[in-house]
Design a protein around this motif. Structure first.
Motif, PDB file in Angstrom:
ATOM      1  N   ASP A 192      35.509  34.562  29.602  1.00  0.00           N
ATOM      2  CA  ASP A 192      35.403  33.177  29.128  1.00  0.00           C
ATOM      3  C   ASP A 192      36.337  32.956  27.943  1.00  0.00           C
ATOM      4  O   ASP A 192      36.984  31.898  27.825  1.00  0.00           O
ATOM      5  N   LYS A 193      36.422  33.942  27.074  1.00  0.00           N
ATOM      6  CA  LYS A 193      37.246  33.811  25.869  1.00  0.00           C
ATOM      7  C   LYS A 193      38.728  33.699  26.227  1.00  0.00           C
ATOM      8  O   LYS A 193      39.474  32.960  25.565  1.00  0.00           O
ATOM      9  N   TYR A 194      39.142  34.392  27.281  1.00  0.00           N
ATOM     10  CA  TYR A 194      40.565  34.387  27.666  1.00  0.00           C
ATOM     11  C   TYR A 194      40.782  33.585  28.955  1.00  0.00           C
ATOM     12  O   TYR A 194      41.630  33.921  29.771  1.00  0.00           O
ATOM     13  N   SER A 195      40.034  32.511  29.102  1.00  0.00           N
ATOM     14  CA  SER A 195      40.101  31.712  30.333  1.00  0.00           C
ATOM     15  C   SER A 195      41.465  31.053  30.528  1.00  0.00           C
ATOM     16  O   SER A 195      41.799  30.647  31.646  1.00  0.00           O
ATOM     17  N   GLU A 196      42.263  30.937  29.451  1.00  0.00           N
ATOM     18  CA  GLU A 196      43.589  30.338  29.610  1.00  0.00           C
ATOM     19  C   GLU A 196      44.535  31.278  30.366  1.00  0.00           C
ATOM     20  O   GLU A 196      45.544  30.834  30.925  1.00  0.00           O
ATOM     21  N   LEU A 197      44.206  32.575  30.405  1.00  0.00           N
ATOM     22  CA  LEU A 197      45.043  33.532  31.133  1.00  0.00           C
ATOM     23  C   LEU A 197      44.730  33.545  32.625  1.00  0.00           C
ATOM     24  O   LEU A 197      45.619  33.727  33.446  1.00  0.00           O
ATOM     25  N   SER A 198      43.431  33.362  32.968  1.00  0.00           N
ATOM     26  CA  SER A 198      43.023  33.440  34.369  1.00  0.00           C
ATOM     27  C   SER A 198      41.586  32.948  34.488  1.00  0.00           C
ATOM     28  O   SER A 198      40.842  32.909  33.499  1.00  0.00           O
ATOM     29  N   ASP A 199      41.210  32.593  35.720  1.00  0.00           N
ATOM     30  CA  ASP A 199      39.798  32.258  35.941  1.00  0.00           C
ATOM     31  C   ASP A 199      38.965  33.506  36.231  1.00  0.00           C
ATOM     32  O   ASP A 199      37.733  33.452  36.279  1.00  0.00           O
ATOM     33  N   PHE A 200      39.636  34.643  36.433  1.00  0.00           N
ATOM     34  CA  PHE A 200      38.982  35.936  36.673  1.00  0.00           C
ATOM     35  C   PHE A 200      37.954  35.852  37.806  1.00  0.00           C
ATOM     36  O   PHE A 200      36.886  36.460  37.737  1.00  0.00           O
ATOM     37  N   LYS A 201      38.323  35.106  38.832  1.00  0.00           N
ATOM     38  CA  LYS A 201      37.397  34.893  39.951  1.00  0.00           C
ATOM     39  C   LYS A 201      37.053  36.206  40.653  1.00  0.00           C
ATOM     40  O   LYS A 201      35.888  36.474  40.977  1.00  0.00           O
ATOM     41  N   LYS A 202      38.052  37.024  40.902  1.00  0.00           N
ATOM     42  CA  LYS A 202      37.818  38.282  41.600  1.00  0.00           C
ATOM     43  C   LYS A 202      37.006  39.248  40.728  1.00  0.00           C
ATOM     44  O   LYS A 202      36.093  39.915  41.212  1.00  0.00           O
ATOM     45  N   CYS A 203      37.352  39.310  39.435  1.00  0.00           N
ATOM     46  CA  CYS A 203      36.624  40.191  38.530  1.00  0.00           C
ATOM     47  C   CYS A 203      35.146  39.799  38.445  1.00  0.00           C
ATOM     48  O   CYS A 203      34.266  40.665  38.453  1.00  0.00           O
ATOM     49  N   ARG A 204      34.882  38.506  38.368  1.00  0.00           N
ATOM     50  CA  ARG A 204      33.492  38.045  38.290  1.00  0.00           C
ATOM     51  C   ARG A 204      32.731  38.404  39.562  1.00  0.00           C
ATOM     52  O   ARG A 204      31.543  38.746  39.513  1.00  0.00           O
ATOM     53  N   LYS A 205      33.425  38.356  40.694  1.00  0.00           N
ATOM     54  CA  LYS A 205      32.786  38.731  41.954  1.00  0.00           C
ATOM     55  C   LYS A 205      32.450  40.215  41.970  1.00  0.00           C
ATOM     56  O   LYS A 205      31.370  40.621  42.403  1.00  0.00           O
ATOM     57  N   VAL A 206      33.385  41.046  41.472  1.00  0.00           N
ATOM     58  CA  VAL A 206      33.141  42.491  41.413  1.00  0.00           C
ATOM     59  C   VAL A 206      31.957  42.782  40.500  1.00  0.00           C
ATOM     60  O   VAL A 206      31.084  43.610  40.828  1.00  0.00           O
ATOM     61  N   ILE A 207      31.904  42.134  39.359  1.00  0.00           N
ATOM     62  CA  ILE A 207      30.801  42.343  38.418  1.00  0.00           C
ATOM     63  C   ILE A 207      29.479  41.926  39.038  1.00  0.00           C
ATOM     64  O   ILE A 207      28.451  42.592  38.878  1.00  0.00           O
ATOM     65  N   SER A 208      29.482  40.819  39.780  1.00  0.00           N
ATOM     66  CA  SER A 208      28.270  40.362  40.457  1.00  0.00           C
ATOM     67  C   SER A 208      27.770  41.402  41.459  1.00  0.00           C
ATOM     68  O   SER A 208      26.564  41.657  41.554  1.00  0.00           O
ATOM     69  N   GLU A 209      28.714  42.024  42.203  1.00  0.00           N
ATOM     70  CA  GLU A 209      28.335  43.061  43.171  1.00  0.00           C
ATOM     71  C   GLU A 209      27.769  44.284  42.454  1.00  0.00           C
ATOM     72  O   GLU A 209      26.804  44.907  42.920  1.00  0.00           O
ATOM     73  N   LYS A 210      28.347  44.632  41.309  1.00  0.00           N
ATOM     74  CA  LYS A 210      27.849  45.785  40.556  1.00  0.00           C
ATOM     75  C   LYS A 210      26.459  45.502  39.984  1.00  0.00           C
ATOM     76  O   LYS A 210      25.606  46.399  39.896  1.00  0.00           O
ATOM     77  N   GLN A 211      26.213  44.246  39.596  1.00  0.00           N
ATOM     78  CA  GLN A 211      24.885  43.869  39.119  1.00  0.00           C
ATOM     79  C   GLN A 211      23.843  44.038  40.231  1.00  0.00           C
ATOM     80  O   GLN A 211      22.728  44.500  39.985  1.00  0.00           O
ATOM     81  N   LYS A 212      24.222  43.687  41.443  1.00  0.00           N
ATOM     82  CA  LYS A 212      23.305  43.851  42.581  1.00  0.00           C
ATOM     83  C   LYS A 212      22.978  45.332  42.799  1.00  0.00           C
ATOM     84  O   LYS A 212      21.833  45.683  43.105  1.00  0.00           O
ATOM     85  N   GLU A 213      23.985  46.175  42.658  1.00  0.00           N
ATOM     86  CA  GLU A 213      23.761  47.613  42.811  1.00  0.00           C
ATOM     87  C   GLU A 213      22.789  48.122  41.756  1.00  0.00           C
ATOM     88  O   GLU A 213      21.895  48.928  42.047  1.00  0.00           O
ATOM     89  N   LEU A 214      22.972  47.669  40.516  1.00  0.00           N
ATOM     90  CA  LEU A 214      22.068  48.087  39.448  1.00  0.00           C
ATOM     91  C   LEU A 214      20.642  47.641  39.729  1.00  0.00           C
ATOM     92  O   LEU A 214      19.682  48.399  39.507  1.00  0.00           O
ATOM     93  N   GLY A 215      20.506  46.408  40.216  1.00  0.00           N
ATOM     94  CA  GLY A 215      19.177  45.904  40.518  1.00  0.00           C
ATOM     95  C   GLY A 215      18.508  46.656  41.655  1.00  0.00           C
ATOM     96  O   GLY A 215      17.287  46.855  41.652  1.00  0.00           O
TER      97      GLY A 215
END
Length: 661
Positions: free
Chosen positions: A632-655
């Motif tokens: 969010d802090k560096y949103s001017e560089l990218s929307d980080f759509k793919k990274c956010r998706k990867v993090i979401s998948e890792k959160q599911k694994e943790l759960g």
């Protein structure tokens, strides 16, 4: 088909091809000559040798009482404007020996650099010229059709069409075949999807699409090599003409589809019904434009277009962003790993990339090696081989890997590109069988010495000249791996992930996004190492900027979880080099912001794994300190759509498991 029945077209070899004269008087005072194959997909550029008695018909122009120079000059004069159609058989000499040689005139506008494709020719069973050839050659064709309509009926019903001479469907698959009528006019029949034999060696053709198309190519006959005396069942079509005919068929198919759509809107009448049921169609011209590719300018954009071209030709569908990502990663990384669901086309994409580079279009000079990894591999001897001290020889592994590396380092091949693909790379532990390479690939090119065995054995081994103790791994070799993630595979260690771009291929929505593009046929240019290297921007901007600030914050975040996590200088340089090597033209929205997003996902997030107590805070979107807050802090560089998706998948694994892998 017996190899000795295969027919090839060739031209007299020059000194540059043979490193000696193409025509000479041998030690038995006989004329001997060398011919270079001009076939595009079988024995391409291979050299064959022939003698005066190799000609099928008597050649009266040699006089052994003349001087050697006169005899050679006379031979050159006779064959100057000729091509050779011939059979061959293997021998123990330097070249395979030609047999049943026919001389034919060079076609109109003949290009010395042109290659030919063999195309089967069919004709009526009552064709007198063909029947006469059958009797003389004692080769039965088993034709049971007398008209073009009957011939097309046989194709439609997938019935055997009889045999052909000189053509092997197991070596080459035609896009079309040729029909010769009683007046010697030639028609193309296509498009042909598959060509195979039945148990009696009868040829069976399968059409592609709803209808068979018939195109009159009599006006192009003078550019095609077709000699009924040499073989009335096989024509040699120049590649450029072959591609033009393929384009005509594609255009005709597009035009036919348009007409059918228009007919659906017309009232149903008997006349319209008869037209719709017709299964052959004569096409002179079609106005629909095909997608053209400019192959004259070597660029990133050309390579990516060629990847799309070859995938479309094979009915394989990928996201264009994957093409950009894979190409840029291979340019900049010594090791690229393709990940994804089984069946997403990882291995096929490697072959597509090789074809886009033109290094797999010549079967005789195939510079792509697939190495199937075995679960039993424990160390690099399984990949490289070992020294057999009992017999004093080096025994390379049966993968062909070492021979491939030796071939790539030969002086004549240093300017060519080679690709090695380790298929199912993680069926065994990469750190074990690939250990030497993980260190080697980080070194400068002139320091990449792969040690096969201790140098003390070099003088003792019989084949040390073929397999030296050390091999230089040149920068003309690219290494790619494919992996599946399931219960039968191993996960990569940080040592591997730190050195590789791990790319997860997208799965296109096959209910909507499998869109067939109509590309005009073309000849794929072959890239040299220099042409490929010219695309690589090796300058990495080391000045502190927003990207480095972002990466440093990610590094600090990872360090706060564990000292074993982090973003090292190697990864920072690799990410910046990737971004600096994007194509100049933005393709499918793949800009620097998307590139940064992909690189963080591929080079950093792949190493984020562990128990929830350790990394849960990093992945939690509600935490004050985590990945999403930094994005969010560096949103001017990218929307980080793919990274956010990867993090979401890792959160599911943790759960689900309390642990992220």
């Amino acid at each position: 088909m017996n190899q000795e029945d295969m027919q090839i077209i060739g031209t007299l070899a020059l000194e540059k091809d043979t490193k000696r004269k193409g025509v000479f008087i041998n030690t038995k005072s006989a004329i001997q000559y060398v011919v270079k194959s001009m076939m595009s997909d079988y024995k391409s550029d291979k050299l064959f040798t022939g003698y005066m008695n190799s000609f099928e018909n008597d050649q009266k122009f040699d006089d052994e009482y003349r001087s050697d120079e006169e005899r050679v000059e006379k031979f050159w004069d006779h064959i100057y404007n000729k091509l050779f159609i011939y059979n061959f058989k293997a021998n123990d000499g330097e070249f395979e020996r030609m047999t049943k040689v026919h001389l034919v005139n060079k076609p109109v506008k003949f290009n010395e650099d042109e290659y030919f494709k063999g195309v089967p020719v069919f004709s009526a069973a009552t064709d007198e010229i063909v029947r006469e050839w059958e009797l003389e050659s004692q080769w039965s064709l088993y034709r049971n059709y007398n008209t073009l309509d009957e011939f097309c009926d046989c194709i439609k019903a997938k019935q055997p069409l009889g045999s052909t001479y000189g053509y092997d469907a197991t070596e080459s698959q035609p896009s079309f075949v040729i029909w010769k009528n009683q007046n010697q006019k030639l028609y193309v029949i296509g498009k042909i999807a598959n060509c195979r034999y039945n148990s009696q060696r009868g040829l069976i053709l399968e059409k592609e699409g709803q209808e068979l198309l018939k195109i009159d190519i009599s006006d192009q006959a003078e550019k095609i090599v077709y000699d009924v005396d040499a073989n009335p069942t096989l024509a040699f079509v120049p590649e450029t003409i072959y591609k033009q005919i393929e384009d005509q068929i594609l255009k005709a198919e597009v035009e036919r589809t348009k007409k059918l759509e228009a007919k659906k809107k017309e009232p149903v009448t008997k006349q319209n019904q008869e037209k719709a049921e017709s299964f052959t169609e004569t096409v002179n011209d079609a106005q629909e434009e095909l997608k053209e590719v400019n192959t004259k300018e070597y660029s990133d954009e050309l390579l990516i277009q060629m990847m799309d071209y070859h995938s479309q030709k094979r009915n394989l569908f990928y996201n264009m962003k994957d093409f950009v990502n894979v190409h840029t990663a291979i340019k900049c990384s010594n090791l690229v790993i393709l990940s994804g669901l089984s069946g997403t086309g990882k291995s096929a994409l490697v072959e597509i990339y090789a074809r886009a580079l033109g290094i797999r279009n010549n079967l005789e000079d195939d510079r792509l090696l697939f190495v199937p990894v075995r679960p039993s591999w424990n160390d690099d001897a399984d990949l490289l081989g070992y020294v057999d001290l009992v017999h004093n020889v080096y025994r390379p592994s049966d993968t062909g890997f070492v021979d491939f590396l030796v071939n790539a380092q030969k002086e004549e091949n240093k300017g060519k590109l080679f690709i090695v693909c380790f298929d199912e790379m993680n069926l065994a532990r990469v750190e074990h069988y690939f250990s030497q390479f993980l260190s080697l690939l980080e070194r400068p090119e002139n320091q990449r010495e792969l040690q096969l065995y201790d140098s003390q054995y070099a003088g003792q081994l019989y084949n040390s000249a073929t397999y030296p103790s050390k091999i230089i791994i040149g920068d003309n070799i690219r290494f790619i791996g494919t992996v599946n993630i399931d219960e039968s595979t191993y996960h990569f260690s940080d040592k591997v992930l730190d050195r590789a771009n791990v790319i997860e291929l997208d799965v296109l929505d096959y209910s909507k996004e499998w869109t067939k593009k109509q590309y005009a046929s073309l000849i794929t240019p072959t890239w040299s190492k220099d042409e490929y290297d010219a695309l690589i921007n090796k300058d990495v901007d080391i000045k502190a900027d927003k990207v480095q600030e972002l990466l440093w914050e990610i590094h600090q975040l990872l360090q706060s979880a564990s000292a074993k996590y982090g973003v090292g200088p190697r990864i920072v340089k690799a990410i910046k080099m990737y971004i600096n090597n994007l194509p100049k033209t933005e393709i499918n929205g793949f800009n620097k912001g998307v590139a940064l997003d992909y690189q963080i996902a591929q080079r950093i997030l792949t190493k984020v794994r562990g128990p929830e107590i350790q990394i849960g805070r990093l992945l939690n979107g509600k935490s004050n300190t985590g990945f999403n807050q930094i994005f969010d802090k560096y949103s001017e560089l990218s929307d980080f759509k793919k990274c956010r998706k990867v993090i979401s998948e890792k959160q599911k694994e943790l759960g689900a498991y309390g642990y992220c892998i």
